[in-house]
Write a protein that holds these residues in place. Structure first.
Motif, short mmCIF file in Angstrom:
data_model
loop_
_atom_site.label_atom_id
_atom_site.label_comp_id
_atom_site.label_asym_id
_atom_site.label_seq_id
_atom_site.Cartn_x
_atom_site.Cartn_y
_atom_site.Cartn_z
N ALA A 231 17.30 17.29 53.70
CA ALA A 231 17.13 16.39 52.62
C ALA A 231 15.66 16.55 52.03
CB ALA A 231 17.18 15.15 53.49
N THR B 216 12.77 17.25 49.60
CA THR B 216 12.78 17.42 48.19
C THR B 216 11.24 17.94 47.81
OG1 THR B 216 11.84 15.35 47.33
CG2 THR B 216 14.18 15.57 47.70
N PRO B 217 11.15 18.54 46.51
CA PRO B 217 9.40 18.99 46.19
C PRO B 217 8.65 17.88 46.41
CG PRO B 217 11.28 20.04 44.82
CD PRO B 217 12.14 19.00 45.63
N ASP C 274 8.79 15.35 48.19
CA ASP C 274 8.37 15.09 49.83
C ASP C 274 6.95 15.79 50.07
OD1 ASP C 274 10.50 13.21 50.24
OD2 ASP C 274 11.72 14.60 50.55
#
Length: 318
Positions: free
Chosen positions: A198, A200-201, A203
Motif C-alpha cells: 500500500a 505510495t511515493p 509515504d
C-alpha cells in the motif's frame, strides 16, 4: 554461510581451500606460512615463484589474496593473503578485514565451498588477539560469498577462546536468524506485506523539523519525521524479529549492502534482517538514517527480500 571454530593444525584440514597468512614475498616464512609450505611441498613454492615472475613482481600487496595449488595438503587450493603488521599509531584494520574479504572472493573464483582460515596477523605481526578475532569474525560474517563453511582453525587455546568470544558477540548465524523469522506468526508477515503493497511515493517522503532557536543561544537539533506507513512497517519488522541483536556497526563497515541494499536479492534472508537492524538502530539519534534507506533503496530492498523468502523459501509449517 556457516562459521565454525577448530583448535588444531590448519595444514591437516580436509577442506577445498586453506588460507595462508602469507608475507608479500610469497616465498614462505614462519608460523602458518612456513607450516603450509613445509607440509604442502615444493609445488606451492613453484607456483608462488611463477606469480612473482608475472603478476606480482613487487610482491603481493597487503590486504590482497591469490590462489595456488595446495600441493600435498589435504585441500585443493592454498589462498595466500597478506596481513598487515599491527601499528599503535595507524589504523590498519581495513587492511586486515580486506585479507578475509579477498580470501573469500578468491575462494568463490576457484569454486571452494569449504575454507579453513587462520588468525591472520595475530602472530608475529603483533595484532592483539581479541581485536584480530573481532575483525575476522565480523568480516567473514558480513562477506558476500558462495562459501558454505568458513572454518577458523586456531592453533592455541587462548586464540581459540578469543575467536569463540568474538563469534558469540557477533550474534546469531544465518541459520538461526532464518529460523527466528520462520517462527513468527503468518498474520504478522501478511500485515507487513499489506503495508508494503500500500506504500505510495508520498509515504516515502520525509520532512525535517526543529532547527529553530528555542531561546537565545539554544537551537533545537533538526530531526526527521517519517510517515505513518513507514513507521508501521518499521514496527512490524521489529515484531517479526528482523531486528536482531548483533554487532551491527562492525557488520556495516565495508559491507556492500550498506547503505543501498544493492545485491540483497541474492543474499541470505538473514542479511535482510541485519540490514533492517542497521537501518533502525542507526536512527537512534534521529539523524536521517531511515531517510537515507528510503532514498537509496535499502528500505524497499529489505521488504523485497523478505517477501521472496516468505513466498518461495520459508519452511512449511504445521
Amino acid at each position: 554461510m556457516r562459521i565454525t571454530l577448530v583448535q588444531g593444525d590448519i595444514t591437516q584440514q580436509h577442506v577445498d581451500a586453506v588460507v595462508n597468512a602469507a608475507n608479500s614475498s610469497l616465498m614462505g616464512g614462519g608460523g602458518v606460512d612456513g607450516a603450509i609450505h613445509r607440509r604442502g611441498g615444493p609445488a606451492i613454492l613453484e607456483e608462488c615463484r611463477m606469480l612473482r615472475a608475472s603478476r606480482y613482481g613487487r610482491g603481493l600487496p597487503v590486504g590482497q589474496a591469490v590462489a595456488t595449488t595446495a600441493g600435498d595438503l589435504p585441500a585443493r587450493w592454498v589462498i595466500h593473503a597478506v596481513g598487515p603488521v599491527h601499528s599503535r599509531t595507524e589504523d590498519r584494520s581495513h587492511l586486515l578485514a580486506s585479507c578475509y574479504r579477498e580470501a573469500l572472493r578468491v575462494a568463490d573464483e576457484v569454486g571452494a565451498a569449504t575454507v579453513a582460515l587462520p588468525a591472520v596477523s595475530a602472530g608475529i605481526y603483533g595484532w592483539p588477539v581479541e581485536d584480530a578475532a573481532r575483525i575476522a569474525v565480523a568480516t567473514v560474517r558480513s562477506a558476500r560469498t558462495r562459501v558454505a563453511e568458513a572454518r577458523f582453525v586456531l592453533f592455541t587455546p587462548d586464540v581459540h577462546a578469543a575467536f569463540r568470544r568474538a563469534l558469540e558477540a557477533a550474534g546469531p548465524s544465518d541459520e538461526e536468524i532464518a529460523a527466528r523469522l520462520a517462527a513468527q506468526p503468518e498474520e504478522r508477515w501478511r500485515a507487513l506485506f499489506a503495508c508494503a503493497d500500500a506504500l505510495t511515493p508520498a509515504d516515502l517522503e520525509v520532512s525535517w523539523r526543529g532547527g529553530q532557536e528555542l531561546e537565545p543561544g539554544v537551537i533545537q537539533m533538526p530531526y526527521p519525521v517519517y510517515g505513518e506507513a513507514v513507521q508501521r512497517i518499521l514496527g512490524l519488522l521489529g515484531e517479526l524479529g528482523a531486528v536482531v541483536v548483533f554487532g551491527w556497526p562492525d557488520w556495516v563497515r565495508g559491507n556492500p549492502l550498506w547503505p543501498d541494499g544493492r545485491g540483497l536479492d541474492d543474499a541470505p534472508v538473514a542479511d535482510a534482517a541485519r540490514l533492517a537492524t542497521a537501518i533502525i538502530r542507526g536512527e537512534r539519534f534521529s539523524d536521517g538514517t531511515i531517510e537515507q534507506a528510503l532514498d537509496r533503496g535499502a528500505f524497499r530492498a529489505v521488504l523485497r527480500r523478505l517477501r521472496r523468502w516468505f513466498d518461495e523459501e520459508r519452511p512449511a509449517t504445521g
